[in-house]
Design a protein around this motif. Structure first.
Motif, PDB file in Angstrom:
ATOM      1  N   ALA A   1      49.637  50.373  83.952  1.00 15.78           N
ATOM      2  CA  ALA A   1      50.552  49.367  84.409  1.00 15.78           C
ATOM      3  C   ALA A   1      51.356  48.923  83.254  1.00 15.78           C
ATOM      4  CB  ALA A   1      49.983  48.330  85.224  1.00 15.78           C
ATOM      5  N   PRO A   2      52.687  48.536  83.299  1.00 15.94           N
ATOM      6  CA  PRO A   2      53.377  48.039  82.042  1.00 15.94           C
ATOM      7  C   PRO A   2      52.560  46.538  81.894  1.00 15.94           C
ATOM      8  CG  PRO A   2      54.898  48.242  84.066  1.00 15.94           C
ATOM      9  CD  PRO A   2      53.437  48.943  84.385  1.00 15.94           C
ATOM     10  N   LEU A   3      52.842  46.145  80.577  1.00 17.16           N
ATOM     11  CA  LEU A   3      52.248  44.978  80.162  1.00 17.16           C
ATOM     12  C   LEU A   3      53.419  43.951  80.461  1.00 17.16           C
ATOM     13  CD1 LEU A   3      50.642  45.444  76.472  1.00 17.16           C
ATOM     14  CD2 LEU A   3      49.494  45.446  78.890  1.00 17.16           C
ATOM     15  N   ARG A   4      52.762  42.628  80.608  1.00 16.50           N
ATOM     16  CA  ARG A   4      53.711  41.514  81.008  1.00 16.50           C
ATOM     17  C   ARG A   4      53.883  40.504  79.743  1.00 16.50           C
ATOM     18  NH1 ARG A   4      54.061  41.103  86.473  1.00 16.50           N
ATOM     19  NH2 ARG A   4      56.186  39.577  85.700  1.00 16.50           N
ATOM     20  N   ALA A   5      53.479  40.863  78.629  1.00 16.11           N
ATOM     21  CA  ALA A   5      53.414  40.097  77.372  1.00 16.11           C
ATOM     22  C   ALA A   5      53.549  40.939  76.299  1.00 16.11           C
ATOM     23  CB  ALA A   5      52.628  38.761  77.365  1.00 16.11           C
ATOM     24  N   ALA A   6      54.305  40.345  75.185  1.00 12.99           N
ATOM     25  CA  ALA A   6      54.135  41.036  73.856  1.00 12.99           C
ATOM     26  C   ALA A   6      53.577  40.172  72.695  1.00 12.99           C
ATOM     27  CB  ALA A   6      55.829  41.252  73.670  1.00 12.99           C
ATOM     28  N   ALA A   7      53.235  41.241  71.706  1.00 15.28           N
ATOM     29  CA  ALA A   7      52.689  40.588  70.501  1.00 15.28           C
ATOM     30  C   ALA A   7      51.494  40.105  70.630  1.00 15.28           C
ATOM     31  CB  ALA A   7      53.865  39.489  69.808  1.00 15.28           C
ATOM     32  N   GLY A   8      51.160  38.905  70.199  1.00 15.19           N
ATOM     33  CA  GLY A   8      49.557  38.440  70.358  1.00 15.19           C
ATOM     34  C   GLY A   8      48.704  39.348  69.423  1.00 15.19           C
TER      35      GLY A   8
ATOM     36  N   LEU B   1      65.696  47.509  82.950  1.00 18.88           N
ATOM     37  CA  LEU B   1      64.418  47.567  82.909  1.00 18.88           C
ATOM     38  C   LEU B   1      63.612  46.345  82.528  1.00 18.88           C
ATOM     39  CD1 LEU B   1      63.693  50.651  80.608  1.00 18.88           C
ATOM     40  CD2 LEU B   1      63.020  50.702  83.214  1.00 18.88           C
ATOM     41  N   PRO B   2      62.437  45.784  83.375  1.00 19.16           N
ATOM     42  CA  PRO B   2      61.810  44.672  82.805  1.00 19.16           C
ATOM     43  C   PRO B   2      61.087  45.017  81.361  1.00 19.16           C
ATOM     44  CG  PRO B   2      60.484  45.522  84.490  1.00 19.16           C
ATOM     45  CD  PRO B   2      61.883  46.522  84.061  1.00 19.16           C
ATOM     46  N   GLU B   3      61.074  43.996  80.552  1.00 16.57           N
ATOM     47  CA  GLU B   3      60.777  44.195  79.124  1.00 16.57           C
ATOM     48  C   GLU B   3      59.714  43.219  78.938  1.00 16.57           C
ATOM     49  OE1 GLU B   3      60.828  47.136  78.011  1.00 16.57           O
ATOM     50  OE2 GLU B   3      62.863  47.911  78.163  1.00 16.57           O
ATOM     51  N   ALA B   4      58.422  43.689  78.496  1.00 20.13           N
ATOM     52  CA  ALA B   4      57.391  42.623  78.142  1.00 20.13           C
ATOM     53  C   ALA B   4      57.749  41.559  77.227  1.00 20.13           C
ATOM     54  CB  ALA B   4      55.965  43.226  77.573  1.00 20.13           C
ATOM     55  N   GLY B   5      58.609  41.881  76.181  1.00 15.80           N
ATOM     56  CA  GLY B   5      58.758  40.880  75.049  1.00 15.80           C
ATOM     57  C   GLY B   5      59.536  39.790  75.764  1.00 15.80           C
ATOM     58  N   LEU B   6      60.684  40.175  76.697  1.00 11.33           N
ATOM     59  CA  LEU B   6      61.426  38.999  77.238  1.00 11.33           C
ATOM     60  C   LEU B   6      60.803  38.321  78.363  1.00 11.33           C
ATOM     61  CD1 LEU B   6      64.736  40.914  76.936  1.00 11.33           C
ATOM     62  CD2 LEU B   6      64.245  38.771  75.820  1.00 11.33           C
ATOM     63  N   GLU B   7      59.621  38.647  78.889  1.00 13.75           N
ATOM     64  CA  GLU B   7      58.807  37.888  79.565  1.00 13.75           C
ATOM     65  C   GLU B   7      57.861  36.986  79.272  1.00 13.75           C
ATOM     66  OE1 GLU B   7      57.013  39.934  83.116  1.00 13.75           O
ATOM     67  OE2 GLU B   7      57.806  41.978  82.367  1.00 13.75           O
ATOM     68  N   ARG B   8      57.247  37.180  78.390  1.00 13.09           N
ATOM     69  CA  ARG B   8      56.213  36.197  77.585  1.00 13.09           C
ATOM     70  C   ARG B   8      56.006  36.724  76.138  1.00 13.09           C
ATOM     71  NH1 ARG B   8      53.201  32.256  78.878  1.00 13.09           N
ATOM     72  NH2 ARG B   8      53.446  32.409  81.057  1.00 13.09           N
ATOM     73  N   PHE B   9      56.123  35.893  75.051  1.00 10.46           N
ATOM     74  CA  PHE B   9      55.932  36.110  73.843  1.00 10.46           C
ATOM     75  C   PHE B   9      54.745  35.283  73.490  1.00 10.46           C
ATOM     76  CE2 PHE B   9      57.219  34.636  69.301  1.00 10.46           C
ATOM     77  CZ  PHE B   9      56.568  35.958  68.935  1.00 10.46           C
ATOM     78  N   LYS B  10      53.613  35.972  72.779  1.00 15.27           N
ATOM     79  CA  LYS B  10      52.424  35.635  72.507  1.00 15.27           C
ATOM     80  C   LYS B  10      52.566  35.653  70.859  1.00 15.27           C
ATOM     81  CE  LYS B  10      49.276  36.546  75.958  1.00 15.27           C
ATOM     82  NZ  LYS B  10      47.866  36.859  76.085  1.00 15.27           N
ATOM     83  N   ASN B  11      53.138  34.388  70.319  1.00 13.74           N
ATOM     84  CA  ASN B  11      53.475  34.268  68.911  1.00 13.74           C
ATOM     85  C   ASN B  11      52.113  34.409  67.996  1.00 13.74           C
ATOM     86  OD1 ASN B  11      54.251  33.471  66.389  1.00 13.74           O
ATOM     87  ND2 ASN B  11      55.832  32.137  67.059  1.00 13.74           N
ATOM     88  N   PRO B  12      51.981  35.617  67.234  1.00 11.21           N
ATOM     89  CA  PRO B  12      50.843  35.555  66.315  1.00 11.21           C
ATOM     90  C   PRO B  12      50.852  34.757  65.295  1.00 11.21           C
ATOM     91  CG  PRO B  12      52.260  37.416  66.022  1.00 11.21           C
ATOM     92  CD  PRO B  12      52.932  36.651  67.115  1.00 11.21           C
ATOM     93  N   GLN B  13      51.587  33.736  65.246  1.00 12.41           N
ATOM     94  CA  GLN B  13      51.590  32.894  63.856  1.00 12.41           C
ATOM     95  C   GLN B  13      51.056  31.559  64.320  1.00 12.41           C
ATOM     96  OE1 GLN B  13      52.624  33.700  61.070  1.00 12.41           O
ATOM     97  NE2 GLN B  13      54.310  35.242  61.245  1.00 12.41           N
ATOM     98  N   THR B  14      50.878  31.149  65.626  1.00 15.75           N
ATOM     99  CA  THR B  14      50.187  30.077  66.126  1.00 15.75           C
ATOM    100  C   THR B  14      48.940  30.143  67.007  1.00 15.75           C
ATOM    101  OG1 THR B  14      51.594  29.874  68.132  1.00 15.75           O
ATOM    102  CG2 THR B  14      52.333  28.922  65.928  1.00 15.75           C
TER     103      THR B  14
ATOM    104  N   ASP C   1      52.203  56.366  71.582  1.00 14.18           N
ATOM    105  CA  ASP C   1      52.114  55.211  72.611  1.00 14.18           C
ATOM    106  C   ASP C   1      53.414  54.529  72.783  1.00 14.18           C
ATOM    107  OD1 ASP C   1      49.663  56.389  72.821  1.00 14.18           O
ATOM    108  OD2 ASP C   1      48.465  54.647  71.575  1.00 14.18           O
ATOM    109  N   ASP C   2      53.385  53.940  73.991  1.00 12.13           N
ATOM    110  CA  ASP C   2      54.400  53.150  74.150  1.00 12.13           C
ATOM    111  C   ASP C   2      53.561  51.671  74.968  1.00 12.13           C
ATOM    112  OD1 ASP C   2      56.788  51.490  74.676  1.00 12.13           O
ATOM    113  OD2 ASP C   2      57.747  52.948  75.604  1.00 12.13           O
ATOM    114  N   ARG C   3      52.975  51.046  74.165  1.00  9.83           N
ATOM    115  CA  ARG C   3      51.996  50.164  74.681  1.00  9.83           C
ATOM    116  C   ARG C   3      52.546  49.002  75.981  1.00  9.83           C
ATOM    117  NH1 ARG C   3      50.852  47.826  70.353  1.00  9.83           N
ATOM    118  NH2 ARG C   3      51.459  45.580  70.482  1.00  9.83           N
TER     119      ARG C   3
END
Length: 763
Positions: free
Chosen positions: A19-26, A258-271, A665-667
């Motif tokens: 299944a595609p992811l619903r959040a990006a980064a992290g 297409l729904p894209e994970a990065g525009l749904e939820r962003f898990k900022n790895p800086q915080t 891969d296309d995670r």
């Protein structure tokens, strides 16, 4: 520790699908970045190199052109930026022994992934006429070979000088100067295949072919519309800007098939908060059909006109032209036709309108999803109409934001790499350098391929890039390249274009962004321009991958001296010794670069660089033919699909940057261990009798009746817009007809390819 390159191509005939992811980064993005970096560079080199990316005293990321904020994190890079740096700063090497073991026929059978994984090129290499293998060659002999071919041409216009967006400002300026002193405007570049439609539309409507916003504008906006773009993969650092805008109260509308994970939820790895929870970005997702954007913005414009008090009458009266003709066309927009073109529901468009009307400051961002259709230029003009209606150009928090791809693609164009140069630029060049530049327009990418195919061009010189893999109609492009007398590629790494050659071929290895550039006057730096017109320095620190490398400015300067000889009054040797002398001449030719050296080094009070002037943004001055911002009134178009066909868009995977394949891969989309997949909505798949996991050939249909086939793609049931499909390039570039291009810009229509899906022989 660093690992060795793969010896054989990985098997890709059974991609795994989740299944595609619903959040990006992290945390996964951090872990994957470090894994790839350590495989290529080792632990110590990874730490030393990544901490210099996008720093004011470091080097500009060789990936995307997203700008850096004023206050930068210690780790001012994204996952795909880390991959780009790792591939350039790799410890792997492609030496003459490699070429001795791999004839060109063998290289031609290898995947782009395998070729790229072999490492950095170390020596100039030459493929003689009729030879089976590249062999090492001295730089002097390499320049002699190029000079032999160029001086033997019947006309300078039989040469093509292509540029990739990685090329620095200094190298690009010298490159176009050499080409024009040689006598041609045949200067196609990668913009021809991506944002040419943006430049064409914006130049006509606001007078400058660049975006009009800064990062600060995004932070101040009330509404950001992201159309035809996937920043989570293509411009990941943009997500930080969107997150900050959201925190400041902005709303975000995403328009995409297409729904894209990065525009749904962003898990900022800086915080810590970002790593654990993340931030929801999109407030309204409009899952539009491919090519329906013009119809959507036209209807929104009609609805704005019908809303009392919604139009900025004072701005329109003072700063615009063509309003009456535009309003007549906009008021004719039809709900039913728009719903058909877009695939949207009426309630979705009404919700979007409510957000638009509630916003006093609106930014529209876009990328290839808007620029690679037949009607892309009128689509972007309609976006400009939308912004002009409410005065959203030339004030804080508002404007146009075409998000450029490669790191200096905008700078290369500013430096004059363009097949249709403005007369004022040529006048300035002539005044400064004392020669008469050619005035006749040259070849863009598509016309260059046609010229090579038809024998009208005989020498192809590429300053970076992977032209064969990036271009449309792969079979036609490769056949055209093989008709050339000589193909030359200035490169850091091996790619497909090195295996598809003319009668003779050269590979000229060059320094990367990460590497120290030492010339006879001392250590040098180069400059780049980001997607928001900020110019800044880039300083490499690593030792060069080989002592046999030359910088791009040095390659151009030496080639120019060899080809032009004593007839040239240009101080090419001086330019090679000291890039500051190049910048001094840029300052005299190109407006906005006055005191270039002082401003880019910070000695004139501009630490971190400077922003180029932009009339519409800075003072609502529009340098168009009318002297005002132009409303336009083109007929609404959208792709029509025959029964049983789908509209295909080509796109990148998350393990990819342009034609560079970092992995298989296309995670975010749930694809692993393979690239030959086609994403189809379950509804369409059911109607076509295509089970998830079945294999099909993609066959494009065009007016010439030629069958263009990409075989062996696994069907993935995916939540894409109905009637639409998606698959990765460059594998699907074979499906795009060379003469299927956007009106005005001549950009290949990579986002609207009519295809039928046939059961594959491999199924």
């Amino acid at each position: 520790m660093a690992t060795k390159p793969p010896t054989g191509d990985p098997v890709q005939d059974a991609p795994q699908v989740d299944a595609p992811l619903r959040a990006a980064a992290g945390l996964p993005a951090v872990a994957h970045s470090l894994k790839i970096a350590q495989q290529q560079m080792g632990v110590r080199r990874t730490a030393l190199t990544l901490l210099r990316v996008n720093q004011k005293d470091g080097f500009d990321c060789p990936g995307c052109a997203w700008p850096e904020p004023e206050h930068r994190h210690k780790a001012e890079f994204c996952e795909n930026g880390a991959k780009a740096v790792a591939e350039e700063a790799t410890l792997r090497r492609v030496t003459p022994d490699f070429f001795a073991a791999h004839p060109v026929a063998d290289l031609a059978t290898r995947s782009g992934y395998w070729l790229g994984q072999q490492g950095r090129l170390t020596h100039p290499m030459y493929l003689a006429d009729g030879a089976e293998r590249y062999e090492p060659v001295s730089w002097e002999r390499a320049f002699d070979i190029i000079a032999e071919e160029l001086t033997a041409l019947a006309s300078p216009d039989e040469a093509v000088f292509y540029t990739s967006g990685r090329t620095s400002n200094e190298a690009a300026f010298l490159y176009q100067l050499f080409a024009r002193e040689f006598g041609t405007n045949n200067l196609p570049d990668c913009s021809n295949m991506c944002h040419e439609s943006s430049g064409s539309a914006l130049t006509e409507t606001i007078g400058i072919g660049k975006g009009s916003v800064s990062l600060e504008d995004l932070y101040k906006s009330d509404l950001i519309i992201v159309a035809g773009q996937n920043p989570g993969t293509n411009h990941p650092r943009m997500l930080s800007a969107l997150e900050k805008a959201k925190a400041n109260g902005a709303k975000i509308i995403t328009i995409n098939p297409l729904p894209e994970a990065g525009l749904e939820r962003f898990k900022n790895p800086q915080t810590p908060q970002g790593m654990l929870k993340g931030a929801t970005l999109t407030d309204l997702f409009l899952q539009i059909r491919l090519g329906g954007d013009q119809a959507l913005f036209r209807l929104l414009n009609k609805l704005i006109l019908e809303t009392e008090g919604a139009v900025d009458d004072a701005f329109i009266a003072e700063h615009t032209h063509g309003y009456e003709e535009f309003t007549e066309a906009a008021r004719a927009a039809d709900w039913d036709a728009t719903l058909t073109a877009t695939g949207l529901e009426r309630a979705e468009i009404e919700e979007a309108l409510a957000l638009v009307l509630a916003s006093e400051r609106t930014v529209v961002c876009w990328a290839m999803g808007l620029t690679q259709h037949k009607h892309s230029v009128p689509t972007i003009r309609e976006v400009v109409n939308f912004l002009l209606l409410r005065g959203n150009i030339g004030r804080p928090g508002a404007g146009v934001c075409p998000v450029r791809g490669h790191s200096n693609v905008q700078g290369d164009r500013t430096m004059g790499v363009f097949e249709r140069p403005a007369p004022a630029f040529l006048d300035a060049l002539e005044k400064e350098f004392g020669f008469a530049p050619p005035r006749e327009h040259g070849f863009d990418v598509v016309r260059a391929i046609e010229a090579l195919r038809d024998g009208a061009a005989k020498v192809f010189f590429a300053m970076g890039g992977n032209f064969v893999a990036a271009s449309p109609d792969t079979d036609v492009t490769e056949a055209a390249m093989r008709r050339a007398a000589l193909t030359v590629h200035v490169s850091t790494k091996l790619n497909r274009s090195h295996a598809v050659t003319g009668a003779r071929a050269l590979i000229l290895p060059t320094l990367g962004r990460t590497e120290r550039d030492l010339q006879s006057s001392g250590e040098q730096f180069v400059t780049v321009e980001d997607s928001m017109s900020m110019v800044h320095a880039s300083r490499g620190r690593l030792a060069p991958a080989s002592k046999h490398l030359l910088s791009e400015p040095a390659i151009v300067a030496r080639l120019a001296r060899r080809v032009l000889g004593d007839a040239s009054r240009t101080p090419w040797e001086e330019f090679e010794k000291d890039y500051a002398t190049v910048r001094d001449r840029i300052a005299k030719v190109i407006p906005g670069f006055e005191d270039f050296n002082a401003r880019v080094t910070g000695s004139a009070g501009h630490p971190g660089g400077f922003t180029l002037p932009h009339g519409p943004r800075d003072e609502r001055r529009f340098p168009t033919a009318t002297g005002k911002a132009n409303f336009t009134a083109a007929p609404v178009e959208y792709p029509k699909l025959p029964e049983g066909r789908l509209l295909l868009q080509t796109l990148r995977s998350h393990d990819q940057y342009n034609t560079t394949i970092y992995g298989l891969d296309d995670r975010y989309r749930g694809i692993r261990n393979g690239r030959r997949v086609v994403l189809v909505s379950p509804h369409d798949a059911q109607g076509l009798g295509l089970a998830d996991g079945s294999y099909v050939d993609l066959v494009s249909e065009w007016t010439d009746g030629v069958e263009r086939r990409a075989p062996g793609f696994r069907v993935v049931h995916y939540p894409t817009a109905r009637g639409c499909a998606a698959a990765y390039y460059p594998e699907t570039n074979v499906l795009i007809p060379l003469d299927s291009t956007a009106d005005t810009s001549n950009t290949p229509t990579s986002k609207s390819v009519v295809v039928r899906l046939e059961q594959s022989a491999t199924d």
